[in-house]
Scaffold this motif. Structure first.
Motif, mmCIF file in Angstrom:
data_model
loop_
_atom_site.group_PDB
_atom_site.id
_atom_site.type_symbol
_atom_site.label_atom_id
_atom_site.label_comp_id
_atom_site.label_asym_id
_atom_site.label_seq_id
_atom_site.Cartn_x
_atom_site.Cartn_y
_atom_site.Cartn_z
ATOM 1 N N SER A 29 -6.092 -7.102 8.427
ATOM 2 C CA SER A 29 -6.061 -5.789 7.783
ATOM 3 C C SER A 29 -5.559 -4.774 8.800
ATOM 4 O O SER A 29 -5.698 -4.969 10.013
ATOM 5 C CB SER A 29 -7.450 -5.378 7.293
ATOM 6 N N ALA A 30 -4.980 -3.694 8.293
ATOM 7 C CA ALA A 30 -4.477 -2.632 9.173
ATOM 8 C C ALA A 30 -4.801 -1.293 8.550
ATOM 9 O O ALA A 30 -4.981 -1.178 7.332
ATOM 10 C CB ALA A 30 -2.973 -2.770 9.377
ATOM 11 N N CYS A 31 -4.874 -0.272 9.406
ATOM 12 C CA CYS A 31 -5.092 1.081 8.881
ATOM 13 C C CYS A 31 -4.267 2.080 9.675
ATOM 14 O O CYS A 31 -3.857 1.824 10.813
ATOM 15 C CB CYS A 31 -6.568 1.452 8.907
ATOM 16 N N GLY A 32 -4.035 3.211 9.063
ATOM 17 C CA GLY A 32 -3.287 4.297 9.694
ATOM 18 C C GLY A 32 -3.373 5.541 8.833
ATOM 19 O O GLY A 32 -3.759 5.466 7.656
ATOM 20 N N HIS A 33 -2.989 6.684 9.418
ATOM 21 C CA HIS A 33 -3.102 7.944 8.668
ATOM 22 C C HIS A 33 -1.952 8.139 7.691
ATOM 23 O O HIS A 33 -2.017 9.001 6.810
ATOM 24 C CB HIS A 33 -3.183 9.135 9.622
ATOM 25 N N VAL A 34 -0.889 7.340 7.855
ATOM 26 C CA VAL A 34 0.218 7.330 6.895
ATOM 27 C C VAL A 34 0.620 5.877 6.649
ATOM 28 O O VAL A 34 0.439 5.014 7.503
ATOM 29 C CB VAL A 34 1.443 8.136 7.399
ATOM 30 N N GLN A 35 1.175 5.630 5.505
ATOM 31 C CA GLN A 35 1.566 4.270 5.139
ATOM 32 C C GLN A 35 3.026 4.040 5.519
ATOM 33 O O GLN A 35 3.921 4.042 4.695
ATOM 34 C CB GLN A 35 1.348 4.042 3.633
ATOM 35 N N GLU A 36 3.245 3.847 6.813
ATOM 36 C CA GLU A 36 4.599 3.601 7.297
ATOM 37 C C GLU A 36 4.546 2.732 8.537
ATOM 38 O O GLU A 36 3.513 2.618 9.197
ATOM 39 C CB GLU A 36 5.324 4.913 7.595
ATOM 40 N N GLY A 37 5.695 2.109 8.849
ATOM 41 C CA GLY A 37 5.767 1.209 9.986
ATOM 42 C C GLY A 37 5.779 -0.237 9.529
ATOM 43 O O GLY A 37 5.263 -0.570 8.456
ATOM 44 N N PRO A 38 6.355 -1.131 10.317
ATOM 45 C CA PRO A 38 6.480 -2.540 9.915
ATOM 46 C C PRO A 38 5.146 -3.243 9.701
ATOM 47 O O PRO A 38 5.062 -4.235 8.985
ATOM 48 C CB PRO A 38 7.267 -3.164 11.071
ATOM 49 N N GLY A 39 4.086 -2.729 10.324
ATOM 50 C CA GLY A 39 2.781 -3.357 10.174
ATOM 51 C C GLY A 39 2.208 -3.242 8.778
ATOM 52 O O GLY A 39 1.343 -4.045 8.394
ATOM 53 N N VAL A 40 2.662 -2.261 7.993
ATOM 54 C CA VAL A 40 2.158 -2.101 6.628
ATOM 55 C C VAL A 40 2.473 -3.346 5.808
ATOM 56 O O VAL A 40 1.619 -3.884 5.091
ATOM 57 C CB VAL A 40 2.750 -0.845 5.960
ATOM 58 N N ALA A 41 3.721 -3.815 5.904
ATOM 59 C CA ALA A 41 4.123 -5.004 5.145
ATOM 60 C C ALA A 41 3.614 -6.286 5.792
ATOM 61 O O ALA A 41 3.380 -7.281 5.100
ATOM 62 C CB ALA A 41 5.652 -5.045 5.027
ATOM 63 N N THR A 42 3.432 -6.269 7.115
ATOM 64 C CA THR A 42 3.004 -7.482 7.809
ATOM 65 C C THR A 42 1.541 -7.808 7.537
ATOM 66 O O THR A 42 1.166 -8.974 7.371
ATOM 67 C CB THR A 42 3.209 -7.325 9.328
ATOM 68 N N ALA A 43 0.700 -6.791 7.464
ATOM 69 C CA ALA A 43 -0.738 -6.998 7.250
ATOM 70 C C ALA A 43 -1.006 -7.562 5.860
ATOM 71 O O ALA A 43 -0.248 -7.332 4.910
ATOM 72 C CB ALA A 43 -1.494 -5.684 7.429
ATOM 73 N N ASP A 44 -2.102 -8.300 5.734
ATOM 74 C CA ASP A 44 -2.529 -8.770 4.412
ATOM 75 C C ASP A 44 -3.029 -7.611 3.567
ATOM 76 O O ASP A 44 -2.855 -7.591 2.349
ATOM 77 C CB ASP A 44 -3.643 -9.817 4.568
ATOM 78 N N HIS A 45 -3.677 -6.628 4.226
ATOM 79 C CA HIS A 45 -4.199 -5.459 3.528
ATOM 80 C C HIS A 45 -3.969 -4.229 4.395
ATOM 81 O O HIS A 45 -4.161 -4.275 5.613
ATOM 82 C CB HIS A 45 -5.693 -5.597 3.238
ATOM 83 N N PHE A 46 -3.571 -3.120 3.754
ATOM 84 C CA PHE A 46 -3.422 -1.857 4.468
ATOM 85 C C PHE A 46 -4.371 -0.830 3.870
ATOM 86 O O PHE A 46 -4.532 -0.741 2.650
ATOM 87 C CB PHE A 46 -1.992 -1.314 4.383
ATOM 88 N N TYR A 47 -5.017 -0.026 4.753
ATOM 89 C CA TYR A 47 -5.942 1.005 4.313
ATOM 90 C C TYR A 47 -5.525 2.347 4.910
ATOM 91 O O TYR A 47 -5.216 2.425 6.108
ATOM 92 C CB TYR A 47 -7.370 0.674 4.754
ATOM 93 N N LEU A 48 -5.512 3.379 4.064
ATOM 94 C CA LEU A 48 -5.106 4.707 4.506
ATOM 95 C C LEU A 48 -6.306 5.386 5.172
ATOM 96 O O LEU A 48 -7.030 6.180 4.561
ATOM 97 C CB LEU A 48 -4.609 5.531 3.319
ATOM 98 N N VAL A 49 -6.521 5.039 6.441
ATOM 99 C CA VAL A 49 -7.624 5.571 7.235
ATOM 100 C C VAL A 49 -7.076 5.962 8.597
ATOM 101 O O VAL A 49 -6.446 5.142 9.279
ATOM 102 C CB VAL A 49 -8.755 4.538 7.408
ATOM 103 N N ASP A 50 -7.295 7.208 9.007
ATOM 104 C CA ASP A 50 -6.813 7.712 10.296
ATOM 105 C C ASP A 50 -7.513 6.967 11.427
ATOM 106 O O ASP A 50 -8.754 6.922 11.478
ATOM 107 C CB ASP A 50 -7.101 9.208 10.390
ATOM 108 N N ILE A 51 -6.745 6.408 12.359
ATOM 109 C CA ILE A 51 -7.341 5.627 13.448
ATOM 110 C C ILE A 51 -8.126 6.497 14.427
ATOM 111 O O ILE A 51 -8.901 5.987 15.236
ATOM 112 C CB ILE A 51 -6.287 4.802 14.211
#
Length: 373
Positions: A29-51
């Protein structure tokens, strides 16, 4: 059951860690404050959470039952990694105190000076007036807690520093800066890895930097280091081991940037409690056979160090960057390999038509390649 990793951030460095994890059977799983970057597609799950939001990242890690919370190549992520891991009782290399010291450049410099390690004149800056307490020029001016070569300037006088320091303040999340004496000499990086309080991996490399107006932007890294003489090498290692000892590092990676001064020997510029942000794990693996991403996650699981019998490297390797001005539209065709280059790996961080990120407002890495020999 699969182990579950929560990776903080989704840029290229984090995506490379995600790829290794998925190839080795992890759920990612991955998280970030915006849904951008190659990791969004690479992760099984993305969460919109500021690191940077420790409370929200803690809630997320608890909710998804993460076994590990980690990041690669991100200074701003490491304090969150430490705090969340401590709160949830998850494995972690560097505690909150150590991470805080190494995240804040003023604290790093004060720590080094207090322990007589690579002592350097410096001054913490909260206002322009603080500049007048510092008297060692030329000097380097930079934000107290930033990354990506933002707001960094070489200055020759207090007057020049006073003109530029508002830009350094603006690049700092705490609106603070640091000015310190400029160390002259070639620059090296050092990858270090500690297992059970022992330095088991120590690899210097030459760090080449761009000659444009942005200070410290890397253009390439060369292994083995040609800048580090046989006489200088033990002194570099002594600095690393002294930091490991005084920081009480028991396990995990450290990344050093140093200058090799003819007058004063090796001087530490910065220390990071993480892997580098220049994709160097890949060229390090080509050169030494040691995969530092694998080493990190295996040690977080409590597995033993797996590289005790790696042979001495004999073939040089180097990593070089394709650079492009920020704000421009990326085109792969603009970036060609050198003639007759013995390239063993090439990767672009953008696809055609994307805008180059305004990291430092001047120049940005848009891809890299690795040369053999």
């Amino acid at each position: 059951m699969k182990k579950h990793a929560l990776i903080l951030g989704t840029l290229a460095g984090q995506a490379e860690a995600m790829e290794w994890l998925k190839d080795n059977g992890w759920l990612v799983s991955a998280c970030g404050h915006v849904q951008e970057g190659p990791g969004v597609a690479t992760a099984d799950h993305f969460y919109l959470v500021d690191i940077l939001n420790i409370e929200k990242v803690t809630e997320l890690a608890r909710d998804i039952k993460a076994d590990v919370v980690y990041s690669v190549g991100s200074d701003i992520a490491m304090p969150t990694v430490a705090r969340v891991s401590e709160t949830l009782g998850l494995p972690c290399f560097h505690n909150s105190e150590t991470t805080s010291i190494l995240h804040r450049k003023v604290l790093t410099r004060q720590f080094l000076n207090d322990h007589n390690i690579s002592t350097t004149s410096f001054q913490k800056l909260r206002t322009v007036e603080d500049l007048y307490k510092f008297h060692t020029f030329p000097a380097i001016l930079k934000p107290a807690d930033s990354q990506g070569q933002r707001g960094i300037f070489i200055v020759e006088s207090v007057e020049e520093a006073a003109r530029l320091v508002p830009q350094s303040f603006a690049a700092s999340k705490t609106s603070e800066a640091i000015i310190e004496e400029l160390i002259d000499g070639p620059e090296i990086s050092v990858h270090a890895f500690v297992v059970d309080s022992k330095l088991v991996f120590f690899q210097p490399s030459d760090r080449h930097t761009w000659e444009g107006p942005a200070v410290g932007v890397p253009t390439g890294h060369v292994l083995p280091s040609h800048f580090t003489s046989k006489d200088m090498l033990p002194r570099v290692r002594d600095l690393v081991e002294s930091c490991v000892s005084h920081l009480k590092v028991a396990n995990g990676p450290l990344y050093f940037q140093m200058k090799l001064s003819k007058e004063h020997g090796p001087k530490i510029i910065e220390i990071a409690p993480r892997l580098d942000g220049c994709h160097m794990w890949r060229v390090v693996e080509y050169y030494t056979g040691v995969n530092l991403i694998a080493a990190c996650f295996n040690r977080l699981l409590g597995l033993p160090w797996q590289y005790a019998d790696v042979p001495e490297p004999t073939t040089p390797y180097s990593l070089w960057f394709f650079l492009q001005k920020t704000g421009e539209t990326f085109q792969k065709s603009l970036h060609a390999l050198p003639a007759d280059a013995n390239c063993v790996y090439q990767h672009f961080l953008y696809t055609d038509g994307q805008k180059v990120r305004p990291t430092n407002g001047i120049i940005e890495k848009v891809g890299y390649y690795i040369l053999k020999g």
